[in-house]
Design a protein around this motif. Structure first.
Motif, PDB file in Angstrom:
ATOM      1  N   MET A 218       0.808  -1.215   0.000  1.00  0.00           N
ATOM      2  CA  MET A 218       0.000   0.000   0.000  1.00  0.00           C
ATOM      3  C   MET A 218       0.842   1.267   0.000  1.00  0.00           C
ATOM      4  O   MET A 218       0.385   2.320  -0.434  1.00  0.00           O
ATOM      5  N   SER A 219       2.075   1.172   0.458  1.00  0.00           N
ATOM      6  CA  SER A 219       2.940   2.354   0.454  1.00  0.00           C
ATOM      7  C   SER A 219       3.296   2.775  -0.961  1.00  0.00           C
ATOM      8  O   SER A 219       3.661   3.922  -1.203  1.00  0.00           O
ATOM      9  N   GLY A 220       3.182   1.847  -1.916  1.00  0.00           N
ATOM     10  CA  GLY A 220       3.490   2.180  -3.310  1.00  0.00           C
ATOM     11  C   GLY A 220       2.290   2.623  -4.105  1.00  0.00           C
ATOM     12  O   GLY A 220       2.410   2.967  -5.271  1.00  0.00           O
ATOM     13  N   GLN A 221       1.090   2.618  -3.497  1.00  0.00           N
ATOM     14  CA  GLN A 221      -0.112   3.018  -4.202  1.00  0.00           C
ATOM     15  C   GLN A 221      -0.264   4.530  -4.203  1.00  0.00           C
ATOM     16  O   GLN A 221       0.366   5.253  -3.438  1.00  0.00           O
ATOM     17  N   ALA A 222      -1.156   4.984  -5.065  1.00  0.00           N
ATOM     18  CA  ALA A 222      -1.453   6.417  -5.093  1.00  0.00           C
ATOM     19  C   ALA A 222      -2.084   6.840  -3.771  1.00  0.00           C
ATOM     20  O   ALA A 222      -2.823   6.066  -3.165  1.00  0.00           O
ATOM     21  N   PRO A 223      -1.816   8.043  -3.285  1.00  0.00           N
ATOM     22  CA  PRO A 223      -2.387   8.493  -2.013  1.00  0.00           C
ATOM     23  C   PRO A 223      -3.902   8.404  -2.017  1.00  0.00           C
ATOM     24  O   PRO A 223      -4.550   8.727  -3.002  1.00  0.00           O
ATOM     25  N   ALA A 224      -4.454   7.938  -0.885  1.00  0.00           N
ATOM     26  CA  ALA A 224      -5.900   7.767  -0.801  1.00  0.00           C
ATOM     27  C   ALA A 224      -6.482   8.597   0.345  1.00  0.00           C
ATOM     28  O   ALA A 224      -7.525   8.278   0.893  1.00  0.00           O
ATOM     29  N   GLY A 225      -5.768   9.640   0.735  1.00  0.00           N
ATOM     30  CA  GLY A 225      -6.311  10.516   1.760  1.00  0.00           C
ATOM     31  C   GLY A 225      -6.172   9.995   3.162  1.00  0.00           C
ATOM     32  O   GLY A 225      -7.087  10.095   3.963  1.00  0.00           O
ATOM     33  N   GLY A 226      -5.042   9.383   3.493  1.00  0.00           N
ATOM     34  CA  GLY A 226      -4.853   8.914   4.865  1.00  0.00           C
ATOM     35  C   GLY A 226      -3.862   7.801   4.927  1.00  0.00           C
ATOM     36  O   GLY A 226      -3.362   7.329   3.917  1.00  0.00           O
TER      37      GLY A 226
END
Length: 458
Positions: A218-226
């Motif tokens: 998840m650290s490599g995913q696009a920011p999801a607001g939190g």
């Protein structure tokens, strides 16, 4: 009759997952052509992760396009040199996440923590849907039981139920999938076997592993607001489960590469070249899992083919995705064990070499799984890398290797028969995106020159 690849005579040799030829007459035709065309130097290249013949052919065309350019600028030392190319095809897989980011437009910065373009913002890792994952995985499996398990595993990823029992069931089914092609008695302490023991983790260790893998994914995913998984721990756990499936299926491909190399390339193709086309010098090249395939071909060759009796005159591993201790006589951290290919360097009548780059993130993906499977997850990060590291991360280890920069054409390398040369590609092998980094960035004038120089052609 040979085809042509970048002007070189070219033969495609395909094996199934057990190392059997798809075309029973392919090797006989090859050896006849080698003799009739007076091929002096045959470059045998195996792809690694892959999902179809077209992708393999594209890799071979790309790499030997660089070889052709080098030879156009620097002709062979001998006017009698006649080169040929064999492309190996075998049933492997490429996760769609990795396929979407195998772009050569991105440059990995720093130690490979993120991908950026010209110093711009990080490029997030691709996130293939479970349906996309299943579509690609089905290309590498043909057993009905395996296909059923893959359907059930990806369905679980799609549903992502907020249930500890569902995560445990996922572990059980993943274990069944991994056991479907592995040896009955798996030594998880052996460097390339550790990931296969994932299903044996306790409930507590399994959950901890999913948290580690999920955090990384998840650290490599696009920011999801939190923060990743904030307020919903199961989101992170199922992201970890997806990564566990990725690691597990890639581990199966790594194991499969060893089988195909030993029983197919070594026991059949190389043995027949030695018997029927003994004047042809063979040069083995492999990328990713293909590096393991060509390495294990040495184990499959007849035991009499050693030193100057061996047809293999050089071995070149390009970002090898298998243990950096594979050829070690003794593991530094476990002196009761050796590498799986201990003593096999004697079957190369010439130099052995490998590229490495810390911008290649794919060769580091199994560290957490291997560590958890062996109950050493509390070990320092550097110790995990040392124990479970891949060839493509830091080169061949515990083999007294010489380290040199991977350099432009014209470089004189200190080649020696039966000796290892680790080529530092940290300034060359840099292009790619998350999650796999520069793993596929292997076609360069630098690598083409190294292959030709090791072969003694230039």
């Amino acid at each position: 009759m040979a085809d042509k690849l970048q002007g070189f005579p070219f033969w495609l040799i395909a094996f199934d997952k057990l190392g059997a030829l798809e075309d029973a007459g392919a090797i006989d035709r090859l050896t006849a052509d080698l003799a009739s065309q007076q091929i002096t130097d045959l470059f045998v290249f195996s792809h690694g992760w892959n999902n179809d013949h077209a992708a393999a052919l594209a890799l071979y065309d790309r790499f030997f396009g660089e070889v052709r350019k080098v030879l156009d600028a620097t002709p062979p030392k001998s006017a009698d040199t006649r080169m040929g190319v064999v492309g190996i095809v075998w049933p492997s897989i490429l996760w769609p996440d990795d396929a979407q980011n195998a772009s050569m437009d991105h440059v990995m910065t720093g130690g490979g923590g993120s991908a950026s373009i010209g110093g711009g913002p990080p490029v997030p890792a691709a996130q293939a849907t479970p349906a996309q994952v299943l579509k690609e995985l089905r290309k590498g499996y043909d057993d009905p039981g395996q296909l059923t398990l893959l359907s059930e595993l990806t369905a679980a990823l799609e549903a992502s139920p907020k249930s500890e029992d569902a995560l445990k069931e996922f572990r059980s089914k993943l274990g069944k999938l991994l056991a479907s092609e592995s040896a009955p008695a798996l030594d998880s302490k052996q460097p390339d076997n550790a990931e296969g023991a994932i299903a044996g983790l306790s409930d507590m260790k399994w959950r901890q592993l999913l948290e580690v893998l999920g955090e990384r994914a998840m650290s490599g995913q696009a920011p999801a607001g939190g923060a990743a998984g904030f307020g919903d721990p199961f989101k992170k756990l199922w992201a970890g489960a997806k990564d566990a499936l990725r690691v597990g299926t890639y581990w199966q491909m790594k194991e499969r590469a060893g089988v195909v190399g030993q029983k197919g390339l070594g026991a059949q193709l190389l043995a027949q070249i030695a018997a029927k086309a003994g004047r042809t010098r063979v040069h083995l090249l492999g990328h990713s899992f293909g590096a393991r395939l060509v390495s294990f071909s040495l184990l499959g060759m007849p035991s009499t083919l050693e030193k100057d009796r061996s047809p293999v005159k050089s071995l070149f591993l390009l970002q090898g995705a298998f243990s950096h201790f594979a050829f070690a006589d003794q593991l530094p951290h476990d002196q009761a064990r050796s590498g799986a290919l201990k003593g096999m360097a004697v079957r190369v009548d010439g130099p052995l070499m490998t590229t490495f780059s810390q911008k290649d993130l794919a060769v580091g993906r199994s560290y957490p799984v291997a560590s958890f499977a062996n109950q050493d997850d509390s070990a320092a990060a550097q110790d995990q890398v040392q124990r479970w590291g891949g060839m493509g991360f830091d080169g061949a280890q515990a083999v007294n290797a010489v380290v040199q920069p991977l350099s432009q054409p014209g470089q004189k390398y200190p080649f020696a028969k039966g000796k290892w040369l680790n080529l530092d590609g940290n300034t060359v092998i840099v292009h790619g995106g998350l999650p796999s980094g520069a793993h596929s960035d292997i076609a360069h004038p630098h690598t083409a020159w190294a292959a030709l120089a090791a072969a003694g052609v230039v």
